[in-house]
Design a protein around this motif. Structure first.
Motif, PDB file in Angstrom:
ATOM      1  N   CYS B  68       1.542   0.059   0.306  1.00 12.79           N
ATOM      2  CA  CYS B  68       1.818   0.977   1.402  1.00 12.79           C
ATOM      3  C   CYS B  68       3.312   1.085   1.582  1.00 12.79           C
ATOM      4  O   CYS B  68       3.925   0.254   2.237  1.00 12.79           O
ATOM      5  N   SER B  69       3.917   2.066   0.973  1.00 16.11           N
ATOM      6  CA  SER B  69       5.361   2.240   1.172  1.00 16.11           C
ATOM      7  C   SER B  69       5.815   3.564   0.623  1.00 16.11           C
ATOM      8  O   SER B  69       5.530   3.886  -0.539  1.00 16.11           O
ATOM      9  N   GLY B  70       6.514   4.295   1.437  1.00 17.85           N
ATOM     10  CA  GLY B  70       7.085   5.562   0.981  1.00 17.85           C
ATOM     11  C   GLY B  70       8.483   5.361   0.454  1.00 17.85           C
ATOM     12  O   GLY B  70       9.206   6.321   0.180  1.00 17.85           O
ATOM     13  N   GLY B  71       8.851   4.124   0.319  1.00 18.40           N
ATOM     14  CA  GLY B  71      10.242   3.835  -0.060  1.00 18.40           C
ATOM     15  C   GLY B  71      10.362   3.093  -1.363  1.00 18.40           C
ATOM     16  O   GLY B  71       9.584   3.275  -2.299  1.00 18.40           O
ATOM     17  N   ASN B  72      11.351   2.231  -1.401  1.00 17.26           N
ATOM     18  CA  ASN B  72      11.691   1.555  -2.638  1.00 17.26           C
ATOM     19  C   ASN B  72      10.619   0.571  -3.095  1.00 17.26           C
ATOM     20  O   ASN B  72      10.436   0.370  -4.296  1.00 17.26           O
ATOM     21  N   ALA B  73       9.884  -0.006  -2.137  1.00 11.52           N
ATOM     22  CA  ALA B  73       8.797  -0.916  -2.514  1.00 11.52           C
ATOM     23  C   ALA B  73       7.715  -0.142  -3.265  1.00 11.52           C
ATOM     24  O   ALA B  73       7.172  -0.600  -4.272  1.00 11.52           O
ATOM     25  N   GLY B  74       7.408   1.041  -2.768  1.00 14.31           N
ATOM     26  CA  GLY B  74       6.413   1.895  -3.425  1.00 14.31           C
ATOM     27  C   GLY B  74       6.821   2.246  -4.845  1.00 14.31           C
ATOM     28  O   GLY B  74       6.015   2.190  -5.776  1.00 14.31           O
ATOM     29  N   MET B  75       8.095   2.597  -5.016  1.00 10.28           N
ATOM     30  CA  MET B  75       8.601   2.926  -6.359  1.00 10.28           C
ATOM     31  C   MET B  75       8.493   1.711  -7.274  1.00 10.28           C
ATOM     32  O   MET B  75       8.098   1.817  -8.431  1.00 10.28           O
ATOM     33  N   ALA B  76       8.879   0.560  -6.754  1.00 11.23           N
ATOM     34  CA  ALA B  76       8.838  -0.665  -7.546  1.00 11.23           C
ATOM     35  C   ALA B  76       7.406  -1.005  -7.943  1.00 11.23           C
ATOM     36  O   ALA B  76       7.132  -1.431  -9.068  1.00 11.23           O
ATOM     37  N   VAL B 101       7.472  11.397  -3.655  1.00  5.68           N
ATOM     38  CA  VAL B 101       6.049  11.472  -4.029  1.00  5.68           C
ATOM     39  C   VAL B 101       5.926  11.855  -5.504  1.00  5.68           C
ATOM     40  O   VAL B 101       5.162  11.264  -6.266  1.00  5.68           O
ATOM     41  N   GLU B 102       6.744  12.833  -5.895  1.00  5.86           N
ATOM     42  CA  GLU B 102       6.740  13.321  -7.281  1.00  5.86           C
ATOM     43  C   GLU B 102       7.136  12.206  -8.256  1.00  5.86           C
ATOM     44  O   GLU B 102       6.520  12.027  -9.303  1.00  5.86           O
ATOM     45  N   LYS B 103       8.181  11.463  -7.875  1.00  2.00           N
ATOM     46  CA  LYS B 103       8.658  10.369  -8.731  1.00  2.00           C
ATOM     47  C   LYS B 103       7.563   9.328  -8.928  1.00  2.00           C
ATOM     48  O   LYS B 103       7.354   8.815 -10.027  1.00  2.00           O
ATOM     49  N   ASP B 106       5.130  10.632 -11.270  1.00  2.00           N
ATOM     50  CA  ASP B 106       5.695  10.563 -12.622  1.00  2.00           C
ATOM     51  C   ASP B 106       5.530   9.173 -13.230  1.00  2.00           C
ATOM     52  O   ASP B 106       5.431   9.026 -14.445  1.00  2.00           O
ATOM     53  N   GLU B 107       5.510   8.160 -12.361  1.00  2.00           N
ATOM     54  CA  GLU B 107       5.277   6.802 -12.853  1.00  2.00           C
ATOM     55  C   GLU B 107       3.787   6.560 -13.115  1.00  2.00           C
ATOM     56  O   GLU B 107       3.385   5.469 -13.473  1.00  2.00           O
ATOM     57  N   GLY B 108       2.980   7.594 -12.873  1.00  2.00           N
ATOM     58  CA  GLY B 108       1.555   7.469 -13.168  1.00  2.00           C
ATOM     59  C   GLY B 108       0.721   6.979 -12.005  1.00  2.00           C
ATOM     60  O   GLY B 108      -0.480   6.746 -12.144  1.00  2.00           O
ATOM     61  N   ALA B 109       1.319   6.827 -10.823  1.00  2.00           N
ATOM     62  CA  ALA B 109       0.559   6.315  -9.688  1.00  2.00           C
ATOM     63  C   ALA B 109      -0.190   7.447  -8.985  1.00  2.00           C
ATOM     64  O   ALA B 109       0.232   8.596  -9.000  1.00  2.00           O
ATOM     65  N   THR B 110      -1.304   7.078  -8.377  1.00  2.00           N
ATOM     66  CA  THR B 110      -2.004   7.977  -7.469  1.00  2.00           C
ATOM     67  C   THR B 110      -1.295   7.834  -6.132  1.00  2.00           C
ATOM     68  O   THR B 110      -1.073   6.717  -5.660  1.00  2.00           O
ATOM     69  N   VAL B 111      -0.922   8.945  -5.534  1.00  2.00           N
ATOM     70  CA  VAL B 111      -0.207   8.865  -4.266  1.00  2.00           C
ATOM     71  C   VAL B 111      -1.067   9.482  -3.168  1.00  2.00           C
ATOM     72  O   VAL B 111      -1.535  10.613  -3.306  1.00  2.00           O
TER      73      VAL B 111
END
Lengths: 308, 306
Positions: B68-76, B101-103, B106-111
């Motif tokens: 649960c994170s819209g920030g850097n934790a989510g990206m990581a 969200v797009e990024k 792009d990493e293959g995650a379901t958002v």
């Protein structure tokens, strides 16, 4: 010498999501912008200063750019006095930074090598210091798989020389190097086109840190031995690449470095694959983010106004 | 899934990042300032350390990572999942920028874009400064202080753990926050584990209303100097830093840099809260993705800095 350790550091390699998406193939970045003094120059210069014979009482470097900064920093770290001779077009802020590193800075007209030679014993001439990609250890440590290509900017060619040396040591001597230059500082491209070691009549690019009119002899030699794809971009393309990169990867680089990044931003990797100069099935492409100090947001704005 | 998903790699997902002296900040502060460049991590922030480690050591049998994170934790988390070959779902609040969200996609995650986030996870992942090895390898001498930003406190927790492992348990931590996201400062002032009524700072990635329990505990055990700066100071620090060190960071990271740009290190030395004879001060450049030149301009206008 105050320290036995290296003056440079092992810098990270990371995938660039943004550039991979643009290029349609895996793009990695070698973040030499995170070196002490902000550019890869500390590698070769730091090594040179560190291994300089005893008895040298002073380091002298003729460079108003990143080599000068690297030399000043190396000298301070090694406890050796330094004199940096800079051309009179060098920005005040750069002169100040070198003095902050404890170096004596002499502002000369057009930089004269002979003037430097009169002063001292250890002499570092810009463009001749071989860039050492820390032998094969860092290269192989960074890149788990054999890269598909290495992309880098060419000024005098020191970086290219070191990268090819590193590739050979890793037994990756067939990995092509995409050698990027800007129009007006395209000494390698001109030499390769002419089939001889030519000198450019003038440097007309804004990427002044690529501004070596004649590429190094070693680079000329390697251009005949190693698979090198020589590409040239406009100043506009280099500056646009700088602008996009700061948003994509949060790192601000000089236009000289932008030239390398333009390999993706200007679709050059894609074109080379289409032209079969790079294989369709391409391993990871590594761009050397060489960094550089001579840039700020204000300078970037000015560049954009000037060239774009 | 019947079979547990095989982890693709045994290697760490984060990298050992450089430490370098900052000439500009040293000159400003009048004392040696070093920068731990965690902005050069994969995914652009230190979050990959704790999250990467957590994902990597997750027990077999987990079929999906959820963050649960819209920030850097989510990206990581999205990046870690892709590298480990595990599907990921990132739940983000509806204020998350489209580009983020797009990024993640792009990493293959379901958002999944949700309303107000239910925080089950964020702030609890302990940041590990890769035990004492990286800390001692980076810093040849004992540091005079470590300067860092505090959101939930995960970074602080990990740094203190690293200091203790290096037998440097007396090295003070200068814990920087922005006004309006100052959960640690509020708790330390109140002497109890309080919750901020709201997050009002632009440094949204520091926006955890209640600092972690571990951080609260450490604030009573470890020498921590809690300092708060304004949003303006944090954003001004971001602007100066991109010219000084050529790295663009979020305002959350600017808060840490403001320790020098706003003269806080100097004041702490004058007040004898830090010694006059100070060892090298290391600022953790935590990085962050949620920034661009355009966003920086907008923030400056919003905060009346232009």
């Amino acid at each position: 010498m105050k320290t036995q350790q290296d003056l440079h550091v092992a810098t990270p390699v990371r995938e660039s999501l943004a550039l991979t998406k643009l290029a349609g193939t895996s793009i990695y970045l070698k973040l030499d912008s995170s070196q002490p003094t902000g550019s890869f120059k500390i590698r070769g210069l730091g090594h040179l200063c560190k291994t300089a014979k005893r008895g040298y009482e002073r380091f002298v470097c003729c460079s108003g750019g990143n080599a000068g900064m690297a030399a000043a920093y190396s000298a301070r770290k090694l406890g050796v006095p330094a004199t940096i001779i800079v051309p009179n077009v060098t920005p005040n802020i750069t002169v100040e930074k070198m003095r902050d590193e404890g170096a004596t800075v002499i502002i000369h007209g057009k930089v004269s090598i002979a003037y430097g030679q009169e002063l001292v014993l250890a002499f570092v001439y810009k463009g001749k210091a071989t860039h050492l990609w820390r032998s094969s250890k860092e290269l192989e440590h960074d890149l788990k798989e054999k890269p598909g290509a290495i992309v880098l900017s060419v000024g005098g060619g020191g970086l290219l020389n070191g990268v090819v040396e590193g590739l050979r040591r890793a037994n990756w001597a067939d990995v092509p190097v995409v050698a990027m230059e800007t129009m007006g500082a395209h000494s390698l491209h001109a030499a390769m086109e002419a089939g001889e070691h030519v000198t450019l009549p003038a440097i007309t690019s804004v990427a002044t840190t690529l501004g070596v009119a004649k590429v190094s002899a070693q680079t000329m030699k390697l251009s005949q031995e190693h698979p090198i794809l020589s590409e040239v971009v406009t100043d506009q393309e280099a500056v646009k690449a700088v602008e996009r990169f700061v948003d994509d990867e949060k790192i601000l680089v000089e236009p000289a470095c932008g030239a390398a990044l333009a390999a993706v931003y200007s679709g050059i990797i894609t074109r080379l694959r289409d032209e079969r100069k790079l294989p369709q099935h391409l391993g990871p492409v590594v761009i050397v983010v060489c960094g550089g100090n001579n840039i700020s947001l204000e300078q970037l704005d000015k560049c954009i106004l000037t060239v774009c």
